[in-house]
Design a protein around this motif. Structure first.
Motif, short mmCIF file in Angstrom:
data_model
loop_
_atom_site.label_atom_id
_atom_site.label_comp_id
_atom_site.label_asym_id
_atom_site.label_seq_id
_atom_site.Cartn_x
_atom_site.Cartn_y
_atom_site.Cartn_z
N UNK A 206 0.83 -1.21 0.00
CA UNK A 206 0.00 0.00 0.00
C UNK A 206 0.86 1.25 0.00
N UNK A 207 0.25 2.38 -0.37
CA UNK A 207 1.00 3.63 -0.49
C UNK A 207 1.62 4.07 0.83
N UNK A 208 0.94 3.80 1.95
CA UNK A 208 1.50 4.24 3.23
C UNK A 208 2.65 3.35 3.69
N UNK A 209 3.01 2.35 2.87
CA UNK A 209 4.16 1.50 3.19
C UNK A 209 5.28 1.68 2.16
N UNK A 241 2.90 4.44 -6.19
CA UNK A 241 3.91 5.48 -5.96
C UNK A 241 4.92 5.49 -7.10
N UNK A 242 5.31 4.29 -7.57
CA UNK A 242 6.25 4.21 -8.69
C UNK A 242 5.68 4.91 -9.93
N UNK A 257 11.37 11.43 -3.57
CA UNK A 257 11.88 10.28 -2.82
C UNK A 257 12.34 10.71 -1.44
N UNK A 258 12.98 11.88 -1.36
CA UNK A 258 13.45 12.37 -0.07
C UNK A 258 12.27 12.67 0.85
N UNK A 259 11.23 13.27 0.30
CA UNK A 259 10.04 13.59 1.10
C UNK A 259 9.39 12.32 1.65
N UNK A 260 9.41 11.26 0.84
CA UNK A 260 8.81 9.99 1.26
C UNK A 260 9.72 9.18 2.17
#
Length: 364
Positions: A206-209, A241-242, A257-260
């Motif tokens: 999932x997106x939150x992972x 996300x990709x 990527x840094x934000x995530x």
């Protein structure tokens, strides 16, 4: 290098393919949206090559590439032709390694072909279909070898290996799980077994992972346990996300990527893992005309590596002038590295190392 992306329908195969290739493969919420395999070629990210480009400002910049094949979703019964299975299985035979996508998240808006999410069941479903296909392949090969054995007793060893692998398959094991000597591997090289191909499991989370799988994600934990048992790698990736990352330029991608809190994109991790399981490395050539990465198998000697550029380079090989990437960058040029004695002259027995910057000398 050609990688085949496989999995059951609606696990995120085509979404992942779209994300990493930008090829615009069909992606929809129903089985068999992908029938013919979509093919996309992507550049292999290599910071070393980018540095050499900045150094030389070449006319051509040519990274190594990976070909991804989005193979339609397999279903139970594929080995018997269900869901156009035979056609799909034939596409798997043409790839170097398999990327097996498994759904490890819940979403009521995305249907599952079997009604509920269970990545271990999905893994077993596909592995069994590949195993059934391999058993049929081996049965045909064994029958042929037994006939030939009557006139050629040297084939007894080959028959023994074929039966050894067939017995393992009949127990539900993959061919790659069978311990084989180099000679036994050579015997199987032209048998084209699907379960002999190296595999990387991609856990679509999932997106939150996206930045890290939660410890209570039992779907992922079970896949990781199964992958560890067969010595395979599992890469957690959020296909959604990709897909977002794929639409960004290099600077925006780095910021996103840094934000995530993600060190590397799923594509970068997948390519790195693919190189590792196939035993591939890259050597580099650099100059004002072209900066380029060349993919070879680890252990390749200099003449054969030269042959990747042109057969004349191998045929007329004299020597290879080698400098390490770090030394070249520190010196600023090949001539400066030579002046400091950092450029080595290597002969036919030299084994090319990953990241070697090479100039081949040849005469035809």
């Amino acid at each position: 290098m050609k990688l085949g992306i496989i999995g059951l329908p609606n696990v995120g195969k085509s979404t992942l393919f779209n994300a990493i290739t930008g090829a615009g493969a069909a992606s929809a919420n129903y089985p068999f949206c992908t029938i013919d395999p979509n093919v996309g070629i992507v550049q292999v990210p290599d910071a070393r090559l980018d540095t050499l480009r900045d150094m030389y400002s070449p006319q051509l910049y040519t990274p190594a590439t990976v070909e991804f094949v989005d193979i339609a979703g397999l279903v139970r019964g594929a080995s018997k032709g269900e869901g156009l299975g035979n056609k799909f299985l034939s596409h798997i035979r043409d790839v170097d390694a398999v990327v097996h996508v498994l759904r490890c998240f819940e979403n009521d808006d995305i249907i599952h072909v079997d009604g509920n999410v269970d990545p271990l069941r999905d893994l077993e479903t596909i592995n069994l279909e590949l195993i059934f296909s391999d058993i049929e392949t081996l049965e045909r090969r064994i029958a042929k070898t037994e006939k030939l054995l009557k006139g050629d007793k040297t084939l007894a060893g080959e028959l023994e290996v074929l039966n050894k692998v067939k017995a393992a398959l009949e127990e539900g094991l993959t061919a790659r799980s069978v311990e084989l000597t180099d000679d036994e591997k050579a015997i199987l090289a032209d048998v084209s077994l699907l379960t002999l191909k190296p595999v990387i499991y991609v856990a679509n989370v999932a997106e939150d992972e996206a930045a890290g799988v939660k410890s209570d994600n039992e779907y992922f934990n079970k896949v990781k346990e199964a992958a560890d048992a067969e010595g395979a790698e599992v890469i957690p990736v959020c296909a959604g996300i990709e897909a977002e990352i794929a639409e960004l330029d290099a600077e925006e991608k780095a910021m996103f990527l840094e934000e995530l809190g993600i060190a590397q994109s799923g594509l970068d991790r997948l390519i790195k893992a693919s190189y590792a399981i196939l035993g591939y490395i890259s050597y580099l050539t650099a100059g004002p005309k072209e900066v380029r990465a060349w993919t070879i198998v680890r252990g390749t000697k200099a003449p054969q590596a030269a042959g990747k550029i042109h057969s004349d380079f191998e045929r007329g090989f004299i020597r290879a002038e080698i400098v390490s990437f770090d030394d070249l960058v520190a010196c600023g040029s090949m001539n400066a590295a030579k002046e400091k004695g950092l450029v080595r002259s290597e002969g036919k027995d030299y084994v090319i190392a990953d990241g070697d910057v090479v100039l081949f000398r040849f005469n035809v």
